[in-house]
Design a protein around this motif. Sequence first.
Motif, PDB file in Angstrom:
ATOM      1  N   TYR A  33       0.782  -1.193   0.220  1.00 30.27           N
ATOM      2  CA  TYR A  33       0.049  -0.032   0.076  1.00 30.27           C
ATOM      3  C   TYR A  33       0.907   1.362   0.004  1.00 30.27           C
ATOM      4  CZ  TYR A  33      -4.565  -2.279   0.283  1.00 30.27           C
ATOM      5  OH  TYR A  33      -5.768  -2.930   0.168  1.00 30.27           O
ATOM      6  N   GLY A  34       0.536   2.341  -0.785  1.00 27.86           N
ATOM      7  CA  GLY A  34       1.046   3.527  -0.697  1.00 27.86           C
ATOM      8  C   GLY A  34       0.548   4.703  -0.117  1.00 27.86           C
ATOM      9  N   PRO A  59      14.083  10.633  -1.296  1.00 24.69           N
ATOM     10  CA  PRO A  59      12.972  10.770  -2.231  1.00 24.69           C
ATOM     11  C   PRO A  59      11.815   9.844  -2.398  1.00 24.69           C
ATOM     12  CG  PRO A  59      14.923   9.610  -3.205  1.00 24.69           C
ATOM     13  CD  PRO A  59      15.196   9.975  -1.537  1.00 24.69           C
ATOM     14  N   VAL A  60      10.726  10.437  -2.937  1.00 29.50           N
ATOM     15  CA  VAL A  60       9.604   9.315  -2.983  1.00 29.50           C
ATOM     16  C   VAL A  60       9.180   9.152  -4.408  1.00 29.50           C
ATOM     17  CG1 VAL A  60       8.276  10.188  -0.698  1.00 29.50           C
ATOM     18  CG2 VAL A  60       7.908  11.587  -2.793  1.00 29.50           C
ATOM     19  N   ILE A  61       8.716   7.881  -4.726  1.00 28.20           N
ATOM     20  CA  ILE A  61       8.359   7.435  -6.060  1.00 28.20           C
ATOM     21  C   ILE A  61       7.101   8.398  -6.439  1.00 28.20           C
ATOM     22  CG2 ILE A  61       7.411   5.700  -7.306  1.00 28.20           C
ATOM     23  CD1 ILE A  61       9.104   3.810  -5.557  1.00 28.20           C
ATOM     24  N   HIS A  63       3.705   7.945  -8.806  1.00 26.92           N
ATOM     25  CA  HIS A  63       2.891   7.207  -9.344  1.00 26.92           C
ATOM     26  C   HIS A  63       2.276   7.906 -10.622  1.00 26.92           C
ATOM     27  CE1 HIS A  63       4.073   5.230  -5.887  1.00 26.92           C
ATOM     28  NE2 HIS A  63       3.853   4.056  -6.241  1.00 26.92           N
ATOM     29  N   THR A  94      10.013   0.529 -10.805  1.00 28.85           N
ATOM     30  CA  THR A  94      10.293   2.107 -10.605  1.00 28.85           C
ATOM     31  C   THR A  94      11.497   2.110 -11.312  1.00 28.85           C
ATOM     32  OG1 THR A  94       9.228   2.086  -8.343  1.00 28.85           O
ATOM     33  CG2 THR A  94      10.709   3.559  -9.039  1.00 28.85           C
ATOM     34  N   ARG A 117       6.625   5.215 -11.479  1.00 28.03           N
ATOM     35  CA  ARG A 117       6.218   3.895 -11.924  1.00 28.03           C
ATOM     36  C   ARG A 117       4.663   3.990 -12.114  1.00 28.03           C
ATOM     37  NH1 ARG A 117       4.178  -0.702  -9.057  1.00 28.03           N
ATOM     38  NH2 ARG A 117       3.564  -0.503  -6.577  1.00 28.03           N
ATOM     39  N   ALA A 137       3.964   8.734  -3.537  1.00 25.44           N
ATOM     40  CA  ALA A 137       3.512   7.549  -2.549  1.00 25.44           C
ATOM     41  C   ALA A 137       4.616   6.807  -2.324  1.00 25.44           C
ATOM     42  CB  ALA A 137       2.362   6.958  -3.151  1.00 25.44           C
ATOM     43  N   ARG A 191      17.252  -1.618  -6.024  1.00 25.91           N
ATOM     44  CA  ARG A 191      16.462  -2.280  -4.956  1.00 25.91           C
ATOM     45  C   ARG A 191      15.925  -3.618  -6.058  1.00 25.91           C
ATOM     46  NH1 ARG A 191      11.555   0.376  -2.030  1.00 25.91           N
ATOM     47  NH2 ARG A 191      10.463   0.029  -4.067  1.00 25.91           N
ATOM     48  N   PRO A 216      22.529   6.364  -5.226  1.00 28.89           N
ATOM     49  CA  PRO A 216      22.124   7.649  -4.658  1.00 28.89           C
ATOM     50  C   PRO A 216      21.149   7.077  -3.432  1.00 28.89           C
ATOM     51  CG  PRO A 216      20.731   6.633  -6.828  1.00 28.89           C
ATOM     52  CD  PRO A 216      22.129   6.036  -6.502  1.00 28.89           C
ATOM     53  N   ARG A 217      20.708   7.869  -2.445  1.00 26.17           N
ATOM     54  CA  ARG A 217      19.977   7.726  -1.383  1.00 26.17           C
ATOM     55  C   ARG A 217      18.618   6.899  -1.690  1.00 26.17           C
ATOM     56  NH1 ARG A 217      21.262  13.049   0.117  1.00 26.17           N
ATOM     57  NH2 ARG A 217      19.741  13.839  -0.974  1.00 26.17           N
ATOM     58  N   ALA A 218      18.333   5.902  -1.051  1.00 30.08           N
ATOM     59  CA  ALA A 218      17.164   5.280  -1.200  1.00 30.08           C
ATOM     60  C   ALA A 218      16.982   4.449   0.257  1.00 30.08           C
ATOM     61  CB  ALA A 218      17.258   4.190  -2.237  1.00 30.08           C
ATOM     62  N   PRO A 219      15.933   4.826   1.009  1.00 29.67           N
ATOM     63  CA  PRO A 219      15.873   4.208   2.237  1.00 29.67           C
ATOM     64  C   PRO A 219      15.686   2.834   2.382  1.00 29.67           C
ATOM     65  CG  PRO A 219      14.038   5.721   1.827  1.00 29.67           C
ATOM     66  CD  PRO A 219      14.904   6.031   0.848  1.00 29.67           C
TER      67      PRO A 219
HETATM   68  O1  TXA Z   1       6.430  -0.705  -4.628  1.00 26.00           O
HETATM   69  C1  TXA Z   1       6.789   0.301  -4.078  1.00 26.00           C
HETATM   70  O2  TXA Z   1       7.894   0.708  -4.780  1.00 26.00           O
HETATM   71  C2  TXA Z   1       5.990   0.700  -3.281  1.00 26.00           C
HETATM   72  C3  TXA Z   1       4.466   1.347  -3.548  1.00 26.00           C
HETATM   73  C4  TXA Z   1       3.729   2.040  -2.795  1.00 26.00           C
HETATM   74  O3  TXA Z   1       4.747   1.772  -4.931  1.00 26.00           O
HETATM   75  N1  TXA Z   1       6.646   2.081  -2.889  1.00 26.00           N
HETATM   76  C5  TXA Z   1       7.690   2.255  -2.005  1.00 26.00           C
HETATM   77  O4  TXA Z   1       8.001   3.479  -1.826  1.00 26.00           O
HETATM   78  O5  TXA Z   1       8.319   1.304  -1.470  1.00 26.00           O
HETATM   79  P1  TXA Z   1       8.820   3.779  -0.568  1.00 26.00           P
HETATM   80  O6  TXA Z   1       9.368   5.174  -0.570  1.00 26.00           O
HETATM   81  O7  TXA Z   1       8.860   3.278   0.587  1.00 26.00           O
HETATM   82  O8  TXA Z   1      10.429   3.127  -1.093  1.00 26.00           O
HETATM   83  C6  TXA Z   1      10.986   3.935  -2.487  1.00 26.00           C
HETATM   84  C7  TXA Z   1      12.260   3.731  -2.693  1.00 26.00           C
HETATM   85  C8  TXA Z   1      12.995   4.496  -1.435  1.00 26.00           C
HETATM   86  O9  TXA Z   1      14.260   3.653  -1.243  1.00 26.00           O
HETATM   87  C9  TXA Z   1      13.291   5.779  -2.262  1.00 26.00           C
HETATM   88  O10 TXA Z   1      14.542   6.419  -1.762  1.00 26.00           O
HETATM   89  C10 TXA Z   1      13.490   5.369  -3.697  1.00 26.00           C
HETATM   90  O11 TXA Z   1      12.439   4.602  -4.020  1.00 26.00           O
HETATM   91  N2  TXA Z   1      13.622   6.369  -4.541  1.00 26.00           N
HETATM   92  C11 TXA Z   1      12.606   7.300  -4.921  1.00 26.00           C
HETATM   93  N3  TXA Z   1      13.191   8.011  -5.851  1.00 26.00           N
HETATM   94  C12 TXA Z   1      14.435   7.795  -6.005  1.00 26.00           C
HETATM   95  C13 TXA Z   1      15.279   8.542  -6.909  1.00 26.00           C
HETATM   96  N4  TXA Z   1      15.488   9.632  -7.380  1.00 26.00           N
HETATM   97  N5  TXA Z   1      16.765   7.904  -6.664  1.00 26.00           N
HETATM   98  C14 TXA Z   1      17.029   6.990  -5.926  1.00 26.00           C
HETATM   99  N6  TXA Z   1      15.936   6.314  -5.225  1.00 26.00           N
HETATM  100  C15 TXA Z   1      14.945   6.554  -5.211  1.00 26.00           C
END
Ligand code: TXA
Length: 330
Positions: A33-34, A59-61, A63, A94, A117, A137, A191, A216-219
């Motif tokens: 879930y987002g 950062p956030v993805i 959608h 993504t 994505r 999200a 990832r 790059p940063r990605a939690p």
């Molecule tokens: O399956 C998924 O990807 C889910 C659903 C809701 O779409 N979303 C998800 O979002 O897992 P989040 O924020 O929990 O994890 C997304 C990852 C994070 O590690 C974030 O840093 C990375 O995507 N990310 C987003 N934008 C980025 C960017 N510009 N460069 C590097 N990593 C990025």
Amino acid sequence: MRDTPLDTAPAVARAVAILRRGGLVAFPTETVYGLGADAGNEAAVRRIFAVKQRPVDHPVIVHIPDASHLPRWAARVPEAAARLAAAFWPGPLTLVLERAAGVLDAVTGGQDSVGVRVPYHPLALDLLHAFGGGLAAPSANLFGCLSPTSAEHVLAELGDQVDLVLDGGACRVGIESTIVEVNGSQPRLLRPGGIGLAAMEAVVGSAILLAGSDAPRAPGRLASHYAPRTAMTLVEPGQLAAAVQAAVQAGRRPAVFSRHPLPPSPAVVAVRAPSSAAEYARVLYRTLRRLDDVGADLLLVEAVPDAPDWLAVRDRLARAASHDLGDDEP
Ligand code: TXA
Ligand code: MG
């Protein structure tokens, strides 16, 4: 009388109204879930970070309803990215691309790239088409905790901090999307997830690099992430029975998640894990949540095969078990 599933149109209309005025809507995707907000509304995006208690530079993805929306978010769509999008969208992939002018720093974490994505879930797609734009999200959980794979999990964790939770049932993939950066000369896997490396390499026609420490940063890449509250340890299959016995003898209350059966013991809560990687991924987070609530003080999880189709599950298990590592913590 309708013989189709519940009419979701009124809920989608409500969700769109909430998003347009800067509110937060949790919605189902095929992965997890987002927690969604209008990706063009800075205050709304900032609210996501506050609710999740997430550091603001992550950062956030974004959608989007379909690939035709890419130019609003990405400055360039390299050939490899276009191919991946055509092959796997809508789906659990993504793409991290060079950001377009005007994409908020709140979305990109101040980086020059943006993650985009198109999810594969009828309710998510209905919502995105009705909203007509991008929804920022992240997974709808508190920072560092397990991603929710049902509406109940979102409510349990975020409750009334979210303006609306759209219930689309249990998530089919169960772990987060595969993230691939297609910025430089060669795509890089940031990832692992629902889409496997070999399938993507076949589409791109070249190798996809595995991200190193300069990524790059990605939690999702932090050592300790996607973690249950109970201390979790990974144990090799041949050592599991002995590890369980040792824990019980030491007065611990272990819970076990294993693909191989254990001798039954009244002192141990044991859950059998699926034998296929896809099915394992689908039930992983909901099982860890369940085992968090059985009063165990130790979670013993049997290690899974070191094989390509288990890559994403191995990644999540390693992070769930790394409470004590913290080597690349923020
Ligand atoms: O399956 C998924 O990807 C889910 C659903 C809701 O779409 N979303 C998800 O979002 O897992 P989040 O924020 O929990 O994890 C997304 C990852 C994070 O590690 C974030 O840093 C990375 O995507 N990310 C987003 N934008 C980025 C960017 N510009 N460069 C590097 N990593 C990025
Ligand atoms: Mg997350």
